[in-house]
Design a protein around this motif. Structure first.
Motif, PDB file in Angstrom:
ATOM      1  N   TYR A 214       2.640   0.106  -8.550  1.00  0.00           N
ATOM      2  CA  TYR A 214       2.597  -0.434  -7.192  1.00  0.00           C
ATOM      3  C   TYR A 214       3.671   0.227  -6.316  1.00  0.00           C
ATOM      4  O   TYR A 214       4.125  -0.367  -5.337  1.00  0.00           O
ATOM      5  CB  TYR A 214       2.819  -1.949  -7.219  1.00  0.00           C
ATOM      6  N   ALA A 215       4.053   1.449  -6.663  1.00  0.00           N
ATOM      7  CA  ALA A 215       5.174   2.093  -5.971  1.00  0.00           C
ATOM      8  C   ALA A 215       4.945   2.190  -4.469  1.00  0.00           C
ATOM      9  O   ALA A 215       5.831   1.860  -3.666  1.00  0.00           O
ATOM     10  CB  ALA A 215       5.423   3.478  -6.567  1.00  0.00           C
ATOM     11  N   LEU A 216       3.764   2.642  -4.062  1.00  0.00           N
ATOM     12  CA  LEU A 216       3.523   2.823  -2.631  1.00  0.00           C
ATOM     13  C   LEU A 216       3.588   1.497  -1.883  1.00  0.00           C
ATOM     14  O   LEU A 216       4.255   1.392  -0.845  1.00  0.00           O
ATOM     15  CB  LEU A 216       2.161   3.469  -2.394  1.00  0.00           C
ATOM     16  N   SER A 217       2.913   0.480  -2.421  1.00  0.00           N
ATOM     17  CA  SER A 217       2.859  -0.796  -1.701  1.00  0.00           C
ATOM     18  C   SER A 217       4.217  -1.490  -1.676  1.00  0.00           C
ATOM     19  O   SER A 217       4.574  -2.124  -0.673  1.00  0.00           O
ATOM     20  CB  SER A 217       1.792  -1.713  -2.301  1.00  0.00           C
ATOM     21  N   VAL A 218       5.002  -1.369  -2.749  1.00  0.00           N
ATOM     22  CA  VAL A 218       6.345  -1.951  -2.752  1.00  0.00           C
ATOM     23  C   VAL A 218       7.207  -1.262  -1.693  1.00  0.00           C
ATOM     24  O   VAL A 218       7.908  -1.907  -0.909  1.00  0.00           O
ATOM     25  CB  VAL A 218       6.994  -1.832  -4.153  1.00  0.00           C
ATOM     26  N   TRP A 219       7.124   0.063  -1.656  1.00  0.00           N
ATOM     27  CA  TRP A 219       7.898   0.831  -0.670  1.00  0.00           C
ATOM     28  C   TRP A 219       7.443   0.508   0.753  1.00  0.00           C
ATOM     29  O   TRP A 219       8.249   0.276   1.654  1.00  0.00           O
ATOM     30  CB  TRP A 219       7.723   2.328  -0.952  1.00  0.00           C
ATOM     31  N   ASP A 220       6.119   0.432   0.952  1.00  0.00           N
ATOM     32  CA  ASP A 220       5.564   0.247   2.289  1.00  0.00           C
ATOM     33  C   ASP A 220       5.693  -1.192   2.783  1.00  0.00           C
ATOM     34  O   ASP A 220       5.535  -1.454   3.976  1.00  0.00           O
ATOM     35  CB  ASP A 220       4.083   0.654   2.287  1.00  0.00           C
ATOM     36  N   SER A 221       5.987  -2.115   1.875  1.00  0.00           N
ATOM     37  CA  SER A 221       6.032  -3.527   2.259  1.00  0.00           C
ATOM     38  C   SER A 221       7.105  -3.820   3.305  1.00  0.00           C
ATOM     39  O   SER A 221       6.994  -4.799   4.055  1.00  0.00           O
ATOM     40  CB  SER A 221       6.252  -4.414   1.027  1.00  0.00           C
ATOM     41  N   MET A 222       8.125  -2.977   3.364  1.00  0.00           N
ATOM     42  CA  MET A 222       9.156  -3.186   4.388  1.00  0.00           C
ATOM     43  C   MET A 222       8.570  -2.985   5.791  1.00  0.00           C
ATOM     44  O   MET A 222       8.979  -3.641   6.748  1.00  0.00           O
ATOM     45  CB  MET A 222      10.327  -2.237   4.157  1.00  0.00           C
ATOM     46  N   ARG A 223       7.591  -2.089   5.898  1.00  0.00           N
ATOM     47  CA  ARG A 223       6.916  -1.863   7.180  1.00  0.00           C
ATOM     48  C   ARG A 223       6.104  -3.096   7.580  1.00  0.00           C
ATOM     49  O   ARG A 223       6.063  -3.483   8.745  1.00  0.00           O
ATOM     50  CB  ARG A 223       6.009  -0.634   7.075  1.00  0.00           C
ATOM     51  N   TRP A 224       5.435  -3.723   6.596  1.00  0.00           N
ATOM     52  CA  TRP A 224       4.632  -4.916   6.902  1.00  0.00           C
ATOM     53  C   TRP A 224       5.509  -6.008   7.486  1.00  0.00           C
ATOM     54  O   TRP A 224       5.135  -6.656   8.455  1.00  0.00           O
ATOM     55  CB  TRP A 224       3.952  -5.481   5.664  1.00  0.00           C
ATOM     56  N   LYS A 225       6.649  -6.219   6.834  1.00  0.00           N
ATOM     57  CA  LYS A 225       7.533  -7.300   7.275  1.00  0.00           C
ATOM     58  C   LYS A 225       7.977  -7.084   8.711  1.00  0.00           C
ATOM     59  O   LYS A 225       8.012  -8.023   9.513  1.00  0.00           O
ATOM     60  CB  LYS A 225       8.734  -7.400   6.340  1.00  0.00           C
ATOM     61  N   ASP A 226       8.329  -5.838   9.035  1.00  0.00           N
ATOM     62  CA  ASP A 226       8.770  -5.537  10.389  1.00  0.00           C
ATOM     63  C   ASP A 226       7.661  -5.788  11.408  1.00  0.00           C
ATOM     64  O   ASP A 226       7.928  -6.133  12.558  1.00  0.00           O
ATOM     65  CB  ASP A 226       9.236  -4.079  10.486  1.00  0.00           C
ATOM     66  N   ALA A 227       6.394  -5.608  10.955  1.00  0.00           N
ATOM     67  CA  ALA A 227       5.257  -5.765  11.860  1.00  0.00           C
ATOM     68  C   ALA A 227       4.659  -7.175  11.821  1.00  0.00           C
ATOM     69  O   ALA A 227       3.663  -7.446  12.482  1.00  0.00           O
ATOM     70  CB  ALA A 227       4.178  -4.750  11.509  1.00  0.00           C
ATOM     71  N   GLY A 228       5.270  -8.063  11.048  1.00  0.00           N
ATOM     72  CA  GLY A 228       4.769  -9.427  10.954  1.00  0.00           C
ATOM     73  C   GLY A 228       3.446  -9.534  10.227  1.00  0.00           C
ATOM     74  O   GLY A 228       2.659 -10.453  10.486  1.00  0.00           O
ATOM     75  N   ALA A 229       3.190  -8.593   9.301  1.00  0.00           N
ATOM     76  CA  ALA A 229       1.922  -8.575   8.568  1.00  0.00           C
ATOM     77  C   ALA A 229       2.088  -9.142   7.168  1.00  0.00           C
ATOM     78  O   ALA A 229       3.178  -9.116   6.590  1.00  0.00           O
ATOM     79  CB  ALA A 229       1.375  -7.150   8.493  1.00  0.00           C
ATOM     80  N   GLU A 230       0.988  -9.617   6.624  1.00  0.00           N
ATOM     81  CA  GLU A 230       0.960 -10.166   5.266  1.00  0.00           C
ATOM     82  C   GLU A 230       0.803  -9.054   4.233  1.00  0.00           C
ATOM     83  O   GLU A 230       1.357  -9.116   3.142  1.00  0.00           O
ATOM     84  CB  GLU A 230      -0.198 -11.157   5.119  1.00  0.00           C
TER      85      GLU A 230
END
Length: 273
Positions: A147-163
């Motif tokens: 899950y390397a990509l999604s774990v790394w990219d999850s910081m972007r989701w949080k900043d954008a208010g996404a689930e």
């Protein structure tokens, strides 16, 4: 994490579980896992999860030296020892210690008991936002530990208010990072057919719906849908009311989504109470 787990062929204190630093699960991120819920001390849809776990082991060339009956007995012991009324069970099979540090070997099996926190009730009532991402998960039909990509990219989701994210490639949707995706248009329910994990919650939602089109779905179709939702073990069914900056339907959870969620909750009670 609960006090007891299964490792090294026995139930031990979870804090004593360990993995060799040269295991492929550690140095290459190669391994499989599965996760299911317990409801009222009962493992929900256990046979379906075991089917997928055994299939994943076979497809990834990882020996699994336990029978279905043996795994069921271990799982029941863990539920009892951890007093796991409503929680989660995580099965992990590592890639093993490989002579060439690359090829799959005989891995190590862990089974953990965990507390489970569902999304806030507000998310079921108001819906969630997904961010589109051009990507296809490798060997998507296998529940790997990569899950390397999604774990790394999850910081972007949080900043954008996404689930979470919504994967697509060449304009065709596949899935979310940890969930399956559905749309509703003119009362017809559809879900992607390729590059997806055959989710157990997805399977039962399809059965409850009675008729679902399993087919290619474009990102544009999703944006124009009347309703959308994701399904997973830990989320059950979460309405999607926004993709990127585009509002889906009325911008509120729709009647089809909410009806299916209610039917799923009833099914849980029928099976576990």
């Amino acid at each position: 994490m609960k006090p007891f787990c299964f490792a090294d062929g026995q139930i031990i204190p979870t804090e004593k579980a360990s993995i060799h630093p040269m295991d492929l699960g550690f140095i290459r991120g190669y391994g499989i896992f599965d996760f299911f819920r317990t409801v009222n001390f009962q493992p929900l849809f256990l046979d379906s999860y075991l089917d997928r776990f055994f299939a994943s082991a076979e497809k990834t060339f990882l020996p699994l030296d336990y029978t279905r009956a043996e795994l069921k007995a271990v799982i029941q012991d863990l539920i009892e020892k951890n007093h796991l009324k409503d929680g989660g069970i995580r099965m992990v099979l590592s890639g093993g210690i490989s002579q060439n540090h690359f090829s799959p070997a005989k891995g190590k099996l862990f089974i953990f008991a965990e507390s489970l926190i569902f999304p806030a009730q507000e998310k079921y009532e108001k819906g969630i936002k997904l961010l589109s991402l051009e990507y296809v998960r490798p060997i998507a039909d296998i529940k790997t530990t990569n899950y390397a990509l999604s774990v790394w990219d999850s910081m972007r989701w949080k900043d954008a208010g996404a689930e979470d994210v919504l994967y697509h490639m060449n304009g065709i949707i596949s899935e979310s990072s940890r969930s399956n995706f559905f749309i509703v248009k003119d009362g017809t329910i559809s879900t992607p057919d390729t590059h997806v994990l055959m989710g157990i919650t997805r399977k039962h939602v399809i059965e409850l719906a009675g008729e679902v089109q399993i087919r290619p779905i474009s990102l544009q179709e999703a944006l124009n849908a009347d309703e959308a939702f994701i399904t997973s073990t830990t989320k059950v069914l979460l309405p999607v009311t926004q993709i990127d900056e585009h509002e889906i339907g009325t911008g509120k959870p729709g009647p089809v989504s909410l009806d299916l969620l209610e039917k799923f909750r009833k099914l849980e009670k029928e099976l576990c109470y």
